[in-house]
Scaffold this motif. Structure first.
Motif, short mmCIF file in Angstrom:
data_model
loop_
_atom_site.label_atom_id
_atom_site.label_comp_id
_atom_site.label_asym_id
_atom_site.label_seq_id
_atom_site.Cartn_x
_atom_site.Cartn_y
_atom_site.Cartn_z
N GLY A 72 35.79 80.90 31.51
CA GLY A 72 37.18 81.31 31.42
C GLY A 72 38.15 80.19 31.32
N GLY A 73 37.68 78.96 31.04
CA GLY A 73 38.58 77.82 30.91
C GLY A 73 39.45 77.94 29.69
N LEU A 74 40.75 77.63 29.84
CA LEU A 74 41.69 77.76 28.74
C LEU A 74 41.69 76.53 27.85
CD1 LEU A 74 44.75 79.41 30.52
CD2 LEU A 74 43.30 80.45 28.78
N THR A 75 42.03 76.73 26.58
CA THR A 75 42.22 75.64 25.63
C THR A 75 43.53 75.87 24.89
OG1 THR A 75 41.16 76.76 23.76
CG2 THR A 75 39.72 75.52 25.25
N TYR A 76 43.93 74.88 24.10
CA TYR A 76 45.16 75.01 23.34
C TYR A 76 45.05 76.12 22.28
CZ TYR A 76 49.53 72.46 23.28
OH TYR A 76 50.82 72.06 23.46
N LYS A 77 43.86 76.27 21.73
CA LYS A 77 43.69 77.33 20.73
C LYS A 77 43.93 78.69 21.36
CE LYS A 77 40.56 79.03 17.16
NZ LYS A 77 39.26 78.85 16.47
N ASP A 78 43.47 78.87 22.59
CA ASP A 78 43.71 80.12 23.28
C ASP A 78 45.20 80.39 23.47
OD1 ASP A 78 40.94 80.46 23.64
OD2 ASP A 78 40.98 79.26 25.47
N ALA A 79 45.98 79.31 23.54
CA ALA A 79 47.43 79.43 23.73
C ALA A 79 48.17 79.67 22.42
CB ALA A 79 47.97 78.18 24.42
N GLY A 80 47.43 79.75 21.31
CA GLY A 80 48.06 80.12 20.04
C GLY A 80 48.38 78.97 19.12
#
Length: 394
Positions: A72-80
């Motif tokens: 579930g680690g976030l990345t910049y791509k996940d942020a759009g």
């Protein structure tokens, strides 16, 4: 509507449907145009620089490095933020304007260069709307441009801003522009003018957009261009105030997934999370120019989106890279909160945020000792230049 000024203390503003009021000095007009795409932007050609030839395709301010992992680690791509679209645009622009790279555009003027830079503050504006903190966002705006052009050794001369909104709230606009004035004072440059645009139905009510650009000057024989950097040179880091003005798409995604609000106290601190995130970007101009004046400075990198990983190599000649010493400076607690709340990998943090170092200097060993022992400027010895490309940590 253009707002023009002829002196720092005389700011005349007027608003009308299609009226211009401006002071326009007669200056050479460099044919350099900057573009921004979702905070994915290329920079400008740096004359006589030693920029890696392939770096044109990595001049991306907001980096994407894969999707979230199974934990579930976030990345910049996940942020759009879409690196693929940004890279494609950079490739197309590079065909039209070869030589893109560096932190500022240099235009020859006699025995000097005019150095220009342009930027915005990205989605940090969203946090300004949510926190109601508008009096410092103008400092961020100025900082993003003047910190770029000082990397060439240029002293900022003047700044112009663009303020656009759906409906002009004069009191709100005054707060924002006051921050711009403060930023210009901190960088010892003149707010020369700007554009204020009312665009009904284009922006949400009570929201606005900001951008600006700065122009500075440096003698041709004093340009800092990195071409003399060699293995063994020292990497000095100047501390940041926090997140500065990059990575807020990811910050906002972390906020959305956490149980904290911007009004909650930052763990271990006496300020709210919103106040910590809205801390204005440090303006390094006076500090850096003072250090440059004492000699031994070979290259300078402004640490924005892309962190150390993407920004430090931009000032190196081909074949050189950096080793960064882990735990050699104090990382602000706000970054630790972001990483823990978003379960973000170390590599993603290092390529998205400044992690507590907003400006990097590549210097001789002698200059490093002087800077660290001077006492006038807080600085850290954070690494060294090595004979292998890229940035590694130990």
């Amino acid at each position: 509507m253009t707002i023009g000024v002829a002196a720092k203390t005389n700011l005349s503003c007027g608003f009308a449907a299609s009226t211009e009021f401006s002071f326009k000095p007669i200056l050479p007009r460099p044919h350099i145009r900057g573009f921004a795409f979702n905070r994915l932007s290329h920079r400008f050609p740096l004359l006589s620089s030693a920029i890696n030839k392939s770096s044109v395709f990595s001049m991306i301010k907001e980096s994407d490095h894969g999707s979230a992992d199974g934990a579930g680690g976030l990345t910049y791509k996940d942020a759009g933020v879409d690196i693929d679209a940004g890279s494609e645009l950079v490739r197309r622009i590079a065909k039209m304007a070869p030589g893109i790279g560096g932190f500022g555009g240099l235009f020859p003027l006699g025995d000097s260069y005019l150095v220009a830079g342009t930027d915005g503050v990205g989605t940090k504006l969203k946090l300004a709307f949510e926190t109601g903190i508008h009096d410092t966002i103008g400092i961020d705006l100025v900082a993003m441009s003047v910190n770029d052009i000082v990397t060439s050794g240029a002293k900022p001369l003047f700044f112009l801003d663009y303020y656009a909104t759906s409906r002009l709230d004069v009191d709100l606009a005054e707060k924002v522009i006051k921050g711009i004035v403060d930023g210009c004072q901190q960088s010892d440059c003149t707010l020369l003018g700007g554009e204020t645009a009312e665009m009904p139905d284009f922006y949400s009510d009570s929201e606005y957009d900001l951008s600006g650009f700065a122009v500075g000057i440096v003698r041709k024989d004093s340009v800092i261009d990195g071409k003399n950097i060699t293995a063994g040179d020292v990497i000095i880091g100047l501390p940041s105030s926090g997140v500065h003005s990059n990575g807020f798409s990811l910050v906002r995604r972390v906020l959305a997934r956490s149980n904290l609000s911007l009004r909650d106290q930052l763990p271990g601190e006496d300020i709210t999370l919103g106040e910590a995130l809205m801390a204005p970007t440090v303006i390094y101009v006076k500090q850096v120019l003072d250090i440059i004046s004492k000699g031994g400075i070979k290259g300078i990198a402004h640490i924005t989106g892309g962190g150390f990983t993407d920004n430090i190599p931009r000032v190196f000649p081909d074949g050189l890279g950096a080793i960064i010493y882990e735990n050699s400076w104090e990382v602000p607690k706000v970054f630790k909160w972001i990483q823990e709340a978003g379960k973000i990998e170390d590599a993603e943090m290092r390529r998205t945020f400044n992690m507590g170092i907003g400006m990097v200097l590549i210097v001789t060993e002698e200059a490093a000792h002087r800077i660290l022992e001077d006492g006038h400027h807080k600085a850290y010895r954070i690494g060294e230049v090595v004979s292998s490309e890229g940035v590694s940590y130990r």
